[in-house]
Design a protein around this motif. Structure first.
Motif, PDB file in Angstrom:
ATOM      1  N   ASP A  49      11.721 123.760   3.868  1.00 14.47           N
ATOM      2  CA  ASP A  49      13.077 123.243   3.753  1.00 14.47           C
ATOM      3  C   ASP A  49      13.252 122.544   2.408  1.00 14.47           C
ATOM      4  OD1 ASP A  49      15.538 122.516   5.648  1.00 14.47           O
ATOM      5  OD2 ASP A  49      15.118 120.812   4.334  1.00 14.47           O
ATOM      6  N   ALA A  50      14.429 122.670   1.817  1.00 16.20           N
ATOM      7  CA  ALA A  50      14.690 122.074   0.502  1.00 16.20           C
ATOM      8  C   ALA A  50      14.457 120.568   0.498  1.00 16.20           C
ATOM      9  CB  ALA A  50      16.119 122.382   0.059  1.00 16.20           C
ATOM     10  N   VAL A  51      14.814 119.885   1.573  1.00 17.97           N
ATOM     11  CA  VAL A  51      14.620 118.439   1.649  1.00 17.97           C
ATOM     12  C   VAL A  51      13.130 118.104   1.592  1.00 17.97           C
ATOM     13  CG1 VAL A  51      14.893 116.412   3.147  1.00 17.97           C
ATOM     14  CG2 VAL A  51      16.755 118.054   2.919  1.00 17.97           C
ATOM     15  N   GLY A  52      12.328 118.853   2.316  1.00 16.13           N
ATOM     16  CA  GLY A  52      10.885 118.630   2.311  1.00 16.13           C
ATOM     17  C   GLY A  52      10.258 118.944   0.968  1.00 16.13           C
ATOM     18  N   ARG A  53      10.670 120.047   0.349  1.00 16.35           N
ATOM     19  CA  ARG A  53      10.142 120.408  -0.966  1.00 16.35           C
ATOM     20  C   ARG A  53      10.470 119.339  -1.997  1.00 16.35           C
ATOM     21  NH1 ARG A  53      12.165 125.389   0.764  1.00 16.35           N
ATOM     22  NH2 ARG A  53      14.042 125.169  -0.498  1.00 16.35           N
ATOM     23  N   THR A  54      11.707 118.885  -1.972  1.00 11.85           N
ATOM     24  CA  THR A  54      12.127 117.858  -2.923  1.00 11.85           C
ATOM     25  C   THR A  54      11.321 116.581  -2.724  1.00 11.85           C
ATOM     26  OG1 THR A  54      14.342 118.791  -2.988  1.00 11.85           O
ATOM     27  CG2 THR A  54      14.107 116.529  -3.751  1.00 11.85           C
ATOM     28  N   ALA A  55      11.085 116.209  -1.477  1.00 17.34           N
ATOM     29  CA  ALA A  55      10.296 115.009  -1.189  1.00 17.34           C
ATOM     30  C   ALA A  55       8.862 115.172  -1.683  1.00 17.34           C
ATOM     31  CB  ALA A  55      10.314 114.713   0.305  1.00 17.34           C
ATOM     32  N   MET A  56       8.286 116.341  -1.477  1.00 14.53           N
ATOM     33  CA  MET A  56       6.907 116.570  -1.894  1.00 14.53           C
ATOM     34  C   MET A  56       6.781 116.557  -3.412  1.00 14.53           C
ATOM     35  SD  MET A  56       5.781 119.409   0.885  1.00 14.53           S
ATOM     36  CE  MET A  56       4.035 119.414   0.612  1.00 14.53           C
ATOM     37  N   ILE A  57       7.715 117.157  -4.088  1.00 13.56           N
ATOM     38  CA  ILE A  57       7.676 117.183  -5.550  1.00 13.56           C
ATOM     39  C   ILE A  57       7.931 115.789  -6.117  1.00 13.56           C
ATOM     40  CG2 ILE A  57       8.889 118.043  -7.594  1.00 13.56           C
ATOM     41  CD1 ILE A  57       9.303 120.668  -6.008  1.00 13.56           C
ATOM     42  N   GLY A  58       8.818 115.047  -5.476  1.00 11.24           N
ATOM     43  CA  GLY A  58       9.197 113.742  -5.982  1.00 11.24           C
ATOM     44  C   GLY A  58       8.252 112.607  -5.644  1.00 11.24           C
ATOM     45  N   HIS A  59       7.363 112.813  -4.683  1.00 10.43           N
ATOM     46  CA  HIS A  59       6.443 111.737  -4.283  1.00 10.43           C
ATOM     47  C   HIS A  59       5.322 111.621  -5.307  1.00 10.43           C
ATOM     48  CE1 HIS A  59       3.526 109.451  -1.959  1.00 10.43           C
ATOM     49  NE2 HIS A  59       4.553 109.044  -1.240  1.00 10.43           N
ATOM     50  N   GLN A  60       5.033 110.387  -5.718  1.00 15.42           N
ATOM     51  CA  GLN A  60       4.053 110.145  -6.781  1.00 15.42           C
ATOM     52  C   GLN A  60       2.690 110.769  -6.540  1.00 15.42           C
ATOM     53  OE1 GLN A  60       3.931 105.910  -7.149  1.00 15.42           O
ATOM     54  NE2 GLN A  60       5.393 105.906  -8.841  1.00 15.42           N
ATOM     55  N   SER A  61       2.172 110.664  -5.339  1.00 11.14           N
ATOM     56  CA  SER A  61       0.788 111.098  -5.113  1.00 11.14           C
ATOM     57  C   SER A  61       0.654 112.365  -4.279  1.00 11.14           C
ATOM     58  CB  SER A  61      -0.008 109.974  -4.450  1.00 11.14           C
ATOM     59  OG  SER A  61       0.489 109.725  -3.153  1.00 11.14           O
ATOM     60  N   ALA A  62       1.754 112.966  -3.882  1.00  7.68           N
ATOM     61  CA  ALA A  62       1.664 114.121  -2.977  1.00  7.68           C
ATOM     62  C   ALA A  62       0.851 115.266  -3.577  1.00  7.68           C
ATOM     63  CB  ALA A  62       3.057 114.617  -2.594  1.00  7.68           C
ATOM     64  N   LEU A  63       1.198 115.700  -4.758  1.00  4.13           N
ATOM     65  CA  LEU A  63       0.506 116.846  -5.344  1.00  4.13           C
ATOM     66  C   LEU A  63      -0.946 116.515  -5.692  1.00  4.13           C
ATOM     67  CD1 LEU A  63       3.374 118.350  -7.516  1.00  4.13           C
ATOM     68  CD2 LEU A  63       2.674 118.965  -5.198  1.00  4.13           C
ATOM     69  N   ALA A  64      -1.205 115.289  -6.132  1.00  2.35           N
ATOM     70  CA  ALA A  64      -2.584 114.886  -6.431  1.00  2.35           C
ATOM     71  C   ALA A  64      -3.429 114.855  -5.156  1.00  2.35           C
ATOM     72  CB  ALA A  64      -2.600 113.525  -7.109  1.00  2.35           C
ATOM     73  N   THR A  65      -2.856 114.345  -4.081  1.00  2.23           N
ATOM     74  CA  THR A  65      -3.581 114.306  -2.803  1.00  2.23           C
ATOM     75  C   THR A  65      -3.903 115.712  -2.332  1.00  2.23           C
ATOM     76  OG1 THR A  65      -2.530 112.227  -2.173  1.00  2.23           O
ATOM     77  CG2 THR A  65      -3.458 113.552  -0.392  1.00  2.23           C
ATOM     78  N   LEU A  66      -2.931 116.601  -2.429  1.00  2.00           N
ATOM     79  CA  LEU A  66      -3.155 117.986  -2.014  1.00  2.00           C
ATOM     80  C   LEU A  66      -4.184 118.664  -2.914  1.00  2.00           C
ATOM     81  CD1 LEU A  66       0.510 118.983  -1.167  1.00  2.00           C
ATOM     82  CD2 LEU A  66      -1.329 118.405   0.437  1.00  2.00           C
ATOM     83  N   ARG A  67      -4.139 118.400  -4.201  1.00  2.73           N
ATOM     84  CA  ARG A  67      -5.099 118.993  -5.138  1.00  2.73           C
ATOM     85  C   ARG A  67      -6.524 118.583  -4.770  1.00  2.73           C
ATOM     86  NH1 ARG A  67      -4.399 116.302 -10.168  1.00  2.73           N
ATOM     87  NH2 ARG A  67      -5.914 114.894  -9.273  1.00  2.73           N
ATOM     88  N   ASN A  68      -6.707 117.333  -4.360  1.00  6.26           N
ATOM     89  CA  ASN A  68      -8.046 116.857  -4.019  1.00  6.26           C
ATOM     90  C   ASN A  68      -8.652 117.605  -2.838  1.00  6.26           C
ATOM     91  OD1 ASN A  68      -7.992 115.032  -6.098  1.00  6.26           O
ATOM     92  ND2 ASN A  68      -7.285 113.340  -4.817  1.00  6.26           N
ATOM     93  N   LEU A  69      -7.826 118.209  -2.011  1.00  7.33           N
ATOM     94  CA  LEU A  69      -8.343 118.972  -0.869  1.00  7.33           C
ATOM     95  C   LEU A  69      -9.032 120.264  -1.308  1.00  7.33           C
ATOM     96  CD1 LEU A  69      -5.393 118.565   1.628  1.00  7.33           C
ATOM     97  CD2 LEU A  69      -7.568 117.334   1.602  1.00  7.33           C
ATOM     98  N   LEU A  70      -8.806 120.671  -2.526  1.00  5.21           N
ATOM     99  CA  LEU A  70      -9.446 121.883  -3.033  1.00  5.21           C
ATOM    100  C   LEU A  70     -10.923 121.673  -3.325  1.00  5.21           C
ATOM    101  CD1 LEU A  70      -6.668 123.111  -5.459  1.00  5.21           C
ATOM    102  CD2 LEU A  70      -7.217 124.015  -3.195  1.00  5.21           C
ATOM    103  N   PHE A  71     -11.356 120.420  -3.381  1.00  9.61           N
ATOM    104  CA  PHE A  71     -12.734 120.101  -3.739  1.00  9.61           C
ATOM    105  C   PHE A  71     -13.391 119.280  -2.638  1.00  9.61           C
ATOM    106  CE2 PHE A  71     -10.037 120.258  -7.531  1.00  9.61           C
ATOM    107  CZ  PHE A  71     -10.571 121.392  -8.135  1.00  9.61           C
ATOM    108  N   PRO A  72     -13.737 119.921  -1.518  1.00  8.04           N
ATOM    109  CA  PRO A  72     -14.304 119.176  -0.381  1.00  8.04           C
ATOM    110  C   PRO A  72     -15.757 118.769  -0.620  1.00  8.04           C
ATOM    111  CG  PRO A  72     -14.331 121.518   0.075  1.00  8.04           C
ATOM    112  CD  PRO A  72     -13.628 121.339  -1.251  1.00  8.04           C
ATOM    113  N   ASP A  73     -16.253 117.906   0.265  1.00  6.02           N
ATOM    114  CA  ASP A  73     -17.659 117.528   0.231  1.00  6.02           C
ATOM    115  C   ASP A  73     -18.518 118.766   0.455  1.00  6.02           C
ATOM    116  OD1 ASP A  73     -16.857 114.898  -0.008  1.00  6.02           O
ATOM    117  OD2 ASP A  73     -16.970 114.536   2.160  1.00  6.02           O
ATOM    118  N   GLU A  74     -19.719 118.734  -0.077  1.00  3.78           N
ATOM    119  CA  GLU A  74     -20.609 119.893   0.043  1.00  3.78           C
ATOM    120  C   GLU A  74     -21.015 120.188   1.480  1.00  3.78           C
ATOM    121  OE1 GLU A  74     -23.922 119.959  -2.595  1.00  3.78           O
ATOM    122  OE2 GLU A  74     -22.707 119.359  -4.304  1.00  3.78           O
ATOM    123  N   ASP A  75     -21.028 119.168   2.343  1.00  6.72           N
ATOM    124  CA  ASP A  75     -21.463 119.366   3.719  1.00  6.72           C
ATOM    125  C   ASP A  75     -20.318 119.784   4.657  1.00  6.72           C
ATOM    126  OD1 ASP A  75     -20.257 116.897   3.508  1.00  6.72           O
ATOM    127  OD2 ASP A  75     -21.609 115.920   4.931  1.00  6.72           O
TER     128      ASP A  75
END
Length: 101
Positions: A49-75
């Motif tokens: 939804d456009a409202v959700g996309r806008t919120a995700m793009i506009g939130h300071q840490s949303a994209l950084a938090t999601l990016r960090n999920l790409l690099f999980p712990d080795e275990d």
């Protein structure tokens, strides 16, 4: 009618502060990929939804938090990581393809 219902629920969730709460959950549970998968499912629905996309793009840490999920712990369980990354990819595809709506 169904689209209006989804839009209304996303809007109410954003207004109620769900996005920051979801992001805090993701940060706190960074190694529990079953939990992350469920949270990403909610975020995926927001990104439809456009409202959700806008919120995700506009939130300071949303994209950084999601990016960090790409690099999980080795275990971490590789199957769980793959499942979560798949939902993350779908979510980001919605955000990037549709921009601000």
């Amino acid at each position: 009618a169904e689209y209006c219902l989804v839009h209304e629920r996303v809007y109410e969730g954003i207004r109620a502060g769900c996005l920051p709460a979801l992001l805090r959950c993701l940060e706190a549970q960074s190694s529990n990929f079953n939990f992350i998968y469920e949270i990403l499912g909610v975020m995926h629905n927001m990104a439809l939804d456009a409202v959700g996309r806008t919120a995700m793009i506009g939130h300071q840490s949303a994209l950084a938090t999601l990016r960090n999920l790409l690099f999980p712990d080795e275990d971490s369980d590789p199957d769980q990581v793959t499942k979560a990354r798949t939902v993350l990819a779908r979510t980001m595809r919605n955000v990037c393809q549709n921009g601000y709506g």
